[in-house]
Design an enzyme around this catalytic site. Structure first.
Site, short mmCIF file in Angstrom:
data_model
loop_
_atom_site.label_atom_id
_atom_site.label_comp_id
_atom_site.label_asym_id
_atom_site.label_seq_id
_atom_site.Cartn_x
_atom_site.Cartn_y
_atom_site.Cartn_z
N GLN A 180 -38.50 -11.75 27.72
CA GLN A 180 -39.07 -11.60 29.06
C GLN A 180 -38.08 -11.96 30.17
O GLN A 180 -38.32 -11.62 31.33
CB GLN A 180 -40.32 -12.48 29.19
N GLY A 201 -34.92 -3.88 24.95
CA GLY A 201 -34.60 -2.97 26.04
C GLY A 201 -35.77 -2.52 26.88
O GLY A 201 -35.63 -2.29 28.08
N THR A 238 -27.40 3.14 10.59
CA THR A 238 -26.74 4.00 11.57
C THR A 238 -27.16 3.61 12.98
O THR A 238 -28.34 3.47 13.27
CB THR A 238 -27.11 5.47 11.31
N CYS A 326 -58.87 -10.56 22.20
CA CYS A 326 -60.01 -9.81 21.66
C CYS A 326 -59.73 -8.32 21.58
O CYS A 326 -60.30 -7.61 20.75
CB CYS A 326 -61.28 -10.07 22.48
#
Length: 394
Positions: A180, A201, A238, A326
């Site tokens: 964050q 990203g 890769t 929930c």
């Protein structure tokens, strides 16, 4: 729906056009495998090297300390599991907190089933780690401290520099989940004495499915994904060149605009907090009032159920998220809100609103008016609220 106001940027962000443009050539034009020796493959290495340098510069790190992953969860898993494996001869004790993302908490549970001991630190009412308790929790067999940079739900920024100092004073590795925080607030891995750092990203207008783990040179953790020799033999597979190119561009933009964004988002954040607390009674702000991410607001509304609030906001064209779990099929409220001392019934009435640089004051005003209307309506149908008002004589 006449308008869309997106206030769930902590969940994911819109991939901006500049990032998409940076990615496109590596799908159809420069599509070679970056591990190949021919020119088409070498062309694919260039954006990877450039992105690695950009990200390293944002952190004050070295290029060879950045390892690309498939996202923040993989980076968190890698940091904890590989550290546990590599340092288990020294000890099997790990310290974290009760408010971490589930990518950390569930990984710790996995390690506990394999003989490791984990101390889960309490936090104060604002969600801040208590440094004296952290230091007391350290044992001779402690090998890792993992504390998130900023909480994904309530936005509180932890005292990372002080935690890094404590960890290094005791010769312990320090990892931080900065999913964050990276690109949102300034981070210096050297000044903050961070040994490992996770990022993703799609939290800063980059693509989904790409992240990185910063590993300080000298930290002896092994591969997490086994196979080929990619990422200097530490992360097989890769390389996702389009994703890496996009993340590099997103990091470049985030670094260039950070100061301006922090100022704008902080002003909008504080404006919203001030109005809601003043105009919606029986409301509390969750998280630290000032030491929080610039774009994060989290409220608890008494006598309101979070999931219903989300649905009604959606009907007004507002995207937000609830402090309650929930919506994922659980009746339990957020573990973060419980950890800061909220009772279940108040935690269930929580709302997280996270802005971006595109958010306007008009968006915030519209959202506040919508919240006021919806909360009043929901409380008018609540027998608990009716009883409360009768007892309070209001």
């Amino acid at each position: 729906m006449s308008r869309l106001i997106y206030l769930d940027n902590a969940a994911t962000t819109k991939t901006v056009p500049e990032v998409v443009e940076a990615m496109l050539p590596y799908f159809t034009e420069h599509y070679g495998n970056a591990s190949s020796i021919y020119s088409l493959g070498r062309d694919s290495k260039e954006p990877m090297n450039a992105a690695r340098k950009t990200i390293a510069d944002v952190l004050g790190a070295k290029e060879n300390e950045i390892y690309f992953t498939a996202g923040g969860s993989e980076a968190d898993n890698w940091a904890l599991k590989a550290t546990a494996e590599a340092y288990q001869e020294k000890g099997k004790h790990i310290i974290t907190t009760k408010i971490e993302h589930h990518a950390i908490l569930h990984t710790c549970e996995y390690l506990e089933k394999r003989g490791f001991e984990v101390t889960y630190l309490d936090v104060d009412e604002f969600g801040v780690v208590k440094l004296d308790q952290l230091e007391k929790a350290i044992r001779p067999d402690t090998i890792l401290i993992s504390v998130m940079f900023a909480n994904n739900e309530i936005g509180t920024i932890e005292p990372i520099r002080e935690i890094g100092e404590i960890a290094h004073k005791h010769g312990i590795l320090f990892h931080t989940d900065a999913v964050q925080a990276f690109g949102q607030v300034p981070i210096s891995v050297d000044e903050m004495q961070i040994d490992m750092l996770s990022s993703s990203g799609h939290k800063l207008h980059g693509p989904k499915g790409i992240g990185f783990l910063y590993i300080r040179k000298g930290v002896k953790i092994r591969s997490f994904v086994h196979g080929g020799a990619q990422e200097r033999k530490r992360r097989a597979g890769t390389e996702n060149i389009p994703g890496i190119a996009g993340y590099g561009k997103a990091a470049e933009i985030a670094a260039a605009t950070m100061e301006e964004r922090i100022k704008k988002e902080t002003e909008l954040r504080d404006y919203m907090i001030g109005r809601v607390l003043k105009e919606v009674p029986y409301t509390r702000l969750n998280g630290h009032p000032k030491k929080r991410l610039p774009n994060n607001v989290n409220f608890s509304f008494q006598f309101v159920e979070g999931e219903s609030l989300l649905i009604m906001l959606d009907m007004d064209g507002i995207c937000a998220s609830s402090g309650s779990a929930c919506t994922s099929g659980s009746l339990d409220p957020s573990h973060v809100l419980l950890a800061i001392g909220l009772p279940h019934e108040i935690a269930h009435g929580s709302l997280r609103l996270t802005m971006s640089e595109e958010t306007t004051k008009e968006d915030i005003d519209f959202t506040i008016e919508s919240i006021k209307k919806i909360v009043e309506r929901m409380r008018s149908m609540s027998p608990l609220y009716e009883d409360f008002i009768k007892k309070s004589g209001k």
